[in-house]
Enzyme design. Structure first.
Site: not given
Ligand code: NAD
Ligand code: TYD
Length: 370
Positions: A151-153, A176, A180
């Site tokens: 993810t870009d998060e 989260y 990741k």
């Protein structure tokens, strides 16, 4: 029947995974596609109905946190490609119960890496000296690949300007995104230390059919449809970069087959919207599609307490994947939202099944206490 490749997709009963498995099963009859999924609240066999009986598809129910199960599965099936999507994926849940995220997203990823590493070692030993002699179809070692979906998060949060690029330093800020980020680091460490042929992509927020209605867009559609309050966290000014899920699946297909080994690619649609603007667009589309008086659905918008540590803005620079692999998004946001609303309205039964039982409990906890 013999297949050219045996590919394992993890998390294929979830939102993005189901689109990836569908694409691969239909597009590559020469591949045997295995879908390993624990069927958590987010995994749903109804997402796979249209191809579940295909000759080149197998479903395996199992938990990637179970080390011996994962090892045995790889030993028995000798996969020559892995597309790893299985994860706990919802930020709000990670704030309430982070431990599940640590187990699945970190320990689970290590288990899949270790099992893939064993196969890779065997392939490596058995194929020494033959790599350049054979085509990819004949020689599994040249096509073996561990593809990690992220993810870009992991990059943190942006102010009003700028984009995440592949070299933006990691700065995860929710349980989260931290889980990741840990998984991404481990995947790259296995490439560096053990020469595992990996590729990683970091994608922006996806939307489209089969998304569990805890995420903003399907939750808002479901609530507008049922005349329930549409919760907007804080002032609704947080910004996300939205991508039609089938465009993500198409990017995954390209990267799996043509991406450079060891590379990272960012995936996003240059499609930033403030949350409140997304909700306004959905209200307008739904008023039209449900035959409501113009402006009626807007009355459901309800500002609620903000998410703790809420990241302000995500925006992806996806020029690398466009330049190198020729990928680009196929739909405008307006087209994608309209198609998404059509799908949720046409799939009443799917929505009813998924929002019965435990969903009600979750929804009550999340929103009625805010
Ligand atoms: P999802 O929550 O819809 O699906 C996750 C799937 O993984 C479910 O089918 C679930 O049953 C399965 N799973 C969970 N724990 C498991 C375990 N221990 N063992 C085996 N299977 C397990 O998630 P999604 O939105 O489809 O996301 C898929 C992947 O893409 C995730 O890795 C996520 O981090 C990443 N991603 C998602 C988005 C997004 O916008 N949704 C954006 C970028 C990246
Ligand atoms: P979400 O779909 O949970 O994705 P992520 O947190 O991974 O970006 O949320 C998207 C944005 O919408 C995020 O800024 C939080 C916000 N949001 C709401 O305002 N209301 C909601 O009910 C939900 C679920 C999210």
């Amino acid at each position: 029947m013999s297949f050219q490749r045996k590919i394992l997709v993890t998390g294929g009963a979830g939102f993005i995974g189901s689109h990836v498995v569908r694409l691969f099963v239909n597009k590559y009859p020469q591949y045997l596609i295995f879908n390993l999924d624990k069927l958590t609240y987010a995994g749903n066999l109804e997402n796979l109905k249209d191809f579940e009986k295909s000759f080149n598809y197998r479903f395996i129910k199992g938990d990637i946190v179970d080390e011996s199960f994962v090892l045995k599965l790889f030993e028995e099936n000798k996969f020559d490609g892995v597309i790893h999507l299985a994860a706990e994926s919802h930020v709000d849940r990670s704030i309430v119960s982070p431990t599940d995220f640590i187990f699945t997203n970190i320990v689970g990823t290590v288990n899949v890496l270790n099992a893939a590493g064993k196969i890779w070692d065997n392939l490596n030993l058995n194929n020494k000296g033959q790599v350049s002699m054979e085509s990819e179809e004949q020689n599994p070692i040249s096509s073996f690949r561990f593809y990690h979906i992220s993810t870009d998060e992991v990059y943190g949060s942006l102010d009003e300007t700028g984009y995440f690029t592949e070299s933006t330093p990691y700065d995860p800020r929710s349980p989260y995104s931290a889980s990741k980020a840990a998984a991404d680091h481990l995947v790259r460490a296995y490439a560096h230390t053990y020469n595992l042929p990996v590729v990683v992509t970091n994608c922006s927020n996806n939307y489209g059919p089969y998304q569990f209605p805890e995420k903003l867009i399907p939750l808002a559609i479901n609530n507008i449809k049922n005349n329930l309050p549409v919760p907007v966290y804080g002032k609704g000014e947080n910004t996300r970069d939205w991508l039609w899920v089938e465009d993500h699946a198409a990017a995954i297909d390209l990267v799996f087959h043509k991406g450079r080994t060891g590379a990272t690619y960012n995936i996003g649609g240059f499609n930033e919207w403030k949350n409140l603007d997304v909700i306004h667009m959905l209200c307008k589309i739904m008023d039209e599609k449900l035959g409501r008086i113009k402006g009626k659905s807007e009355e459901l918008i309800t500002f609620v307490k903000d998410r703790p540590g809420h990241d302000m803005r995500y925006a992806i620079d996806s020029s690398l994947i466009s330049k190198e692999l020729g990928w680009k998004p196929s739909l405008t946001f307006e087209e994608g939202l309209s198609k998404t609303v059509d799908w949720y309205l046409a799939n009443e039964e799917w929505l009813q099944h998924i929002t019965s039982g435990a969903y009600q409990q979750y929804y009550q906890q999340q929103y009625h206490q805010r």
